[in-house]
Scaffold this motif. Sequence first.
Motif, PDB file in Angstrom:
ATOM      1  N   GLU A 296       0.974  -1.384  -0.142  1.00  0.00           N
ATOM      2  CA  GLU A 296      -0.151  -0.005   0.004  1.00  0.00           C
ATOM      3  C   GLU A 296       0.956   1.247   0.093  1.00  0.00           C
ATOM      4  OE1 GLU A 296      -2.542  -0.238   3.312  1.00  0.00           O
ATOM      5  OE2 GLU A 296      -4.050  -1.646   2.410  1.00  0.00           O
ATOM      6  N   ARG A 297       1.814   1.206   0.759  1.00  0.00           N
ATOM      7  CA  ARG A 297       2.736   2.550   1.030  1.00  0.00           C
ATOM      8  C   ARG A 297       3.491   2.532  -0.447  1.00  0.00           C
ATOM      9  NH1 ARG A 297       5.923   0.646   4.645  1.00  0.00           N
ATOM     10  NH2 ARG A 297       4.284   0.949   6.209  1.00  0.00           N
ATOM     11  N   ALA A 298       3.922   1.770  -1.047  1.00  0.00           N
ATOM     12  CA  ALA A 298       4.741   1.757  -2.173  1.00  0.00           C
ATOM     13  C   ALA A 298       3.965   2.206  -3.351  1.00  0.00           C
ATOM     14  CB  ALA A 298       5.367   0.318  -2.636  1.00  0.00           C
ATOM     15  N   ALA A 299       2.627   1.541  -3.389  1.00  0.00           N
ATOM     16  CA  ALA A 299       1.605   2.066  -4.472  1.00  0.00           C
ATOM     17  C   ALA A 299       1.267   3.524  -4.130  1.00  0.00           C
ATOM     18  CB  ALA A 299       0.444   1.122  -4.276  1.00  0.00           C
ATOM     19  N   LEU A 300       1.280   3.754  -2.952  1.00  0.00           N
ATOM     20  CA  LEU A 300       0.982   5.472  -2.859  1.00  0.00           C
ATOM     21  C   LEU A 300       1.892   6.257  -3.402  1.00  0.00           C
ATOM     22  CD1 LEU A 300      -1.386   7.305  -1.505  1.00  0.00           C
ATOM     23  CD2 LEU A 300       0.106   7.128   0.786  1.00  0.00           C
ATOM     24  N   GLU A 301       3.115   5.869  -3.227  1.00  0.00           N
ATOM     25  CA  GLU A 301       4.215   6.690  -3.586  1.00  0.00           C
ATOM     26  C   GLU A 301       4.368   6.809  -5.186  1.00  0.00           C
ATOM     27  OE1 GLU A 301       7.796   4.691  -2.304  1.00  0.00           O
ATOM     28  OE2 GLU A 301       7.554   5.428   0.042  1.00  0.00           O
ATOM     29  N   LEU A 302       3.671   5.784  -5.903  1.00  0.00           N
ATOM     30  CA  LEU A 302       3.386   5.950  -7.424  1.00  0.00           C
ATOM     31  C   LEU A 302       2.182   6.559  -7.573  1.00  0.00           C
ATOM     32  CD1 LEU A 302       4.305   2.081  -8.135  1.00  0.00           C
ATOM     33  CD2 LEU A 302       5.671   4.110  -8.551  1.00  0.00           C
ATOM     34  N   GLY A 303       1.425   7.102  -6.601  1.00  0.00           N
ATOM     35  CA  GLY A 303       0.326   7.691  -7.023  1.00  0.00           C
ATOM     36  C   GLY A 303      -0.941   6.698  -7.002  1.00  0.00           C
ATOM     37  N   VAL A 304      -0.689   5.687  -6.810  1.00  0.00           N
ATOM     38  CA  VAL A 304      -2.146   4.610  -6.710  1.00  0.00           C
ATOM     39  C   VAL A 304      -2.471   4.517  -5.390  1.00  0.00           C
ATOM     40  CG1 VAL A 304      -2.697   2.491  -7.591  1.00  0.00           C
ATOM     41  CG2 VAL A 304      -0.922   3.649  -8.992  1.00  0.00           C
ATOM     42  N   HIS A 305      -3.805   4.633  -5.177  1.00  0.00           N
ATOM     43  CA  HIS A 305      -4.305   4.407  -3.982  1.00  0.00           C
ATOM     44  C   HIS A 305      -5.126   3.166  -3.990  1.00  0.00           C
ATOM     45  CE1 HIS A 305      -3.908   8.627  -2.382  1.00  0.00           C
ATOM     46  NE2 HIS A 305      -3.946   9.004  -3.651  1.00  0.00           N
ATOM     47  N   VAL A 306      -4.657   2.143  -3.156  1.00  0.00           N
ATOM     48  CA  VAL A 306      -5.209   0.688  -3.306  1.00  0.00           C
ATOM     49  C   VAL A 306      -5.347   0.109  -1.920  1.00  0.00           C
ATOM     50  CG1 VAL A 306      -2.981  -0.509  -3.943  1.00  0.00           C
ATOM     51  CG2 VAL A 306      -4.830  -1.348  -4.433  1.00  0.00           C
ATOM     52  N   ARG A 307      -6.288  -0.602  -1.765  1.00  0.00           N
ATOM     53  CA  ARG A 307      -6.656  -1.148  -0.299  1.00  0.00           C
ATOM     54  C   ARG A 307      -6.241  -2.699  -0.694  1.00  0.00           C
ATOM     55  NH1 ARG A 307      -5.880  -0.721   5.312  1.00  0.00           N
ATOM     56  NH2 ARG A 307      -7.319  -1.799   6.150  1.00  0.00           N
ATOM     57  N   VAL A 308      -5.188  -3.153   0.054  1.00  0.00           N
ATOM     58  CA  VAL A 308      -4.785  -4.440  -0.033  1.00  0.00           C
ATOM     59  C   VAL A 308      -5.603  -5.152   0.997  1.00  0.00           C
ATOM     60  CG1 VAL A 308      -2.958  -6.245   0.014  1.00  0.00           C
ATOM     61  CG2 VAL A 308      -2.549  -3.842  -0.513  1.00  0.00           C
ATOM     62  N   GLU A 309      -6.288  -6.402   0.471  1.00  0.00           N
ATOM     63  CA  GLU A 309      -7.118  -7.260   1.051  1.00  0.00           C
ATOM     64  C   GLU A 309      -6.184  -8.472   1.633  1.00  0.00           C
ATOM     65  OE1 GLU A 309     -10.716 -10.585   0.546  1.00  0.00           O
ATOM     66  OE2 GLU A 309     -10.222  -9.078  -1.116  1.00  0.00           O
ATOM     67  N   ARG A 310      -6.383  -8.326   2.968  1.00  0.00           N
ATOM     68  CA  ARG A 310      -5.492  -9.528   3.845  1.00  0.00           C
ATOM     69  C   ARG A 310      -6.293 -10.623   4.426  1.00  0.00           C
ATOM     70  NH1 ARG A 310      -4.561  -4.065   4.458  1.00  0.00           N
ATOM     71  NH2 ARG A 310      -2.553  -3.547   5.132  1.00  0.00           N
ATOM     72  N   SER A 311      -5.551 -11.898   4.048  1.00  0.00           N
ATOM     73  CA  SER A 311      -6.218 -13.254   4.384  1.00  0.00           C
ATOM     74  C   SER A 311      -5.089 -13.938   4.950  1.00  0.00           C
ATOM     75  CB  SER A 311      -7.010 -13.847   3.297  1.00  0.00           C
ATOM     76  OG  SER A 311      -7.477 -15.065   3.727  1.00  0.00           O
ATOM     77  N   VAL A 312      -4.366 -13.579   6.013  1.00  0.00           N
ATOM     78  CA  VAL A 312      -3.333 -14.167   6.552  1.00  0.00           C
ATOM     79  C   VAL A 312      -3.594 -14.701   7.895  1.00  0.00           C
ATOM     80  CG1 VAL A 312      -0.765 -13.834   7.190  1.00  0.00           C
ATOM     81  CG2 VAL A 312      -1.677 -12.533   5.420  1.00  0.00           C
ATOM     82  N   THR A 313      -3.455 -15.984   7.962  1.00  0.00           N
ATOM     83  CA  THR A 313      -3.552 -16.574   9.333  1.00  0.00           C
ATOM     84  C   THR A 313      -2.491 -16.328  10.404  1.00  0.00           C
ATOM     85  OG1 THR A 313      -2.587 -18.717   8.877  1.00  0.00           O
ATOM     86  CG2 THR A 313      -5.007 -18.663   8.269  1.00  0.00           C
TER      87      THR A 313
END
Length: 418
Positions: A296-313
């Motif tokens: 998310e942080r790296a995408a924001l530096e590229l100007g892309v706002h994306v919410r990463v869906e998490r499915s981690v046990t």
Amino acid sequence: MTEPESTRAILDDAWGHIPQTRETTAGLGSFTRLRIERIISIVVGLGSVALGAQAFFAALGPGQESPGWHVPLMVMTFVPLAAMLVACLAGRGVRLFAGLFALIYPLALILWPIATVGGSADPDNQPWIWYLVNVATVASVLAFPLLLQIVWTAFVPILFGVVRLIQGAFARDYWFSVALDVSFALILGGMLVTLGWVFRSVAANVDETRARAVESYAAAAAADAAEQERIAVAALMHDSVLAALIAAERARTPRERTLAVAMAREALTRLANTEQDSEEGSDEPREAASLADDIERAALELGVHVRVERSVTESTPSMPGRIARALVLAATQAVANAAQHAGGSGLAVTVEGSADPAHVRITVRDTGAGFDLDRVPHDRLGIRASIFARVAAVGGTSSIESDRDGTTVQLEWREGTP
């Protein structure tokens, strides 16, 4: 040169292009503001010396106070004034002593009607204390915040006017002269406060612009250093890849094949690392859930706002830092490709992790027009180097499926792989 040393060298070079004085080393980022404050204190000190001398010589003559009040009022007023003047010219304790005089002078004004009870007063002959009205207002410019400066600039002249009217028993002859004195003091005090505010605002803007310029210079220098390093690595890559290919072609025994594989992996690792930035971090184990935050942080530096869906046990195993970085960088490249070629249409990122089997999977999807991977030119390394080679270098797997309905990039790492 290590990363911290390289960063310090760049910043030192940036500051080296700016004149270094006692002011700059005392407060980086406040170069102009400190100089302006020093200039203001010197100008105020010199102006107050002139007005203070005028008031002092006037006080040495016949006064309007009672004999028992004249000397105490002079001491009460001129001692703090002298301390303020010395502080202004020396550049030490300016705010303290200016604030002290700004507070004591109104007290002297309040005592003035008591000190002059029973004495003769001439509405056309100004008392010595009058000459210090604007010294008190300009002292507030040195000592107080802006709002209190404005209040003090209005309060002190009005207080002087009230005190003079009380001294003259509100006689009609006093009203006109007092109105002129108060008006003059208000106008002059307002000009002084305004000039101080303007100079300080300009200095603050200059310092802010200067700090941004230095930061931009450091960033540009870091980018140039990274680019030079990439060029050097590219030159080494030619030899590394060539050596790996020759070793693979000549391999005949299992040991030779193992060495060829190791050489190829080393070449892939170097290729993958050519695009890593200078803030890679340590190689400490990383939690799988932290990959989502990094993407998310790296995408924001590229100007892309994306919410990463998490499915981690919770039982998902940690992974080495170099593997985590490789997956994040590869996923970031996939996000950048989706933003550039698909306009970010339907962009979705998922991070999955589990312990049985122990693995981490990152999926980047978009609903763009898709593309034919086989038709991508070989000199375009956005997919081959930044995704395939990078993930393969850390023992992971990657795949891309693309058609007219969109593109899906899947990156996976399983525990036990290098």
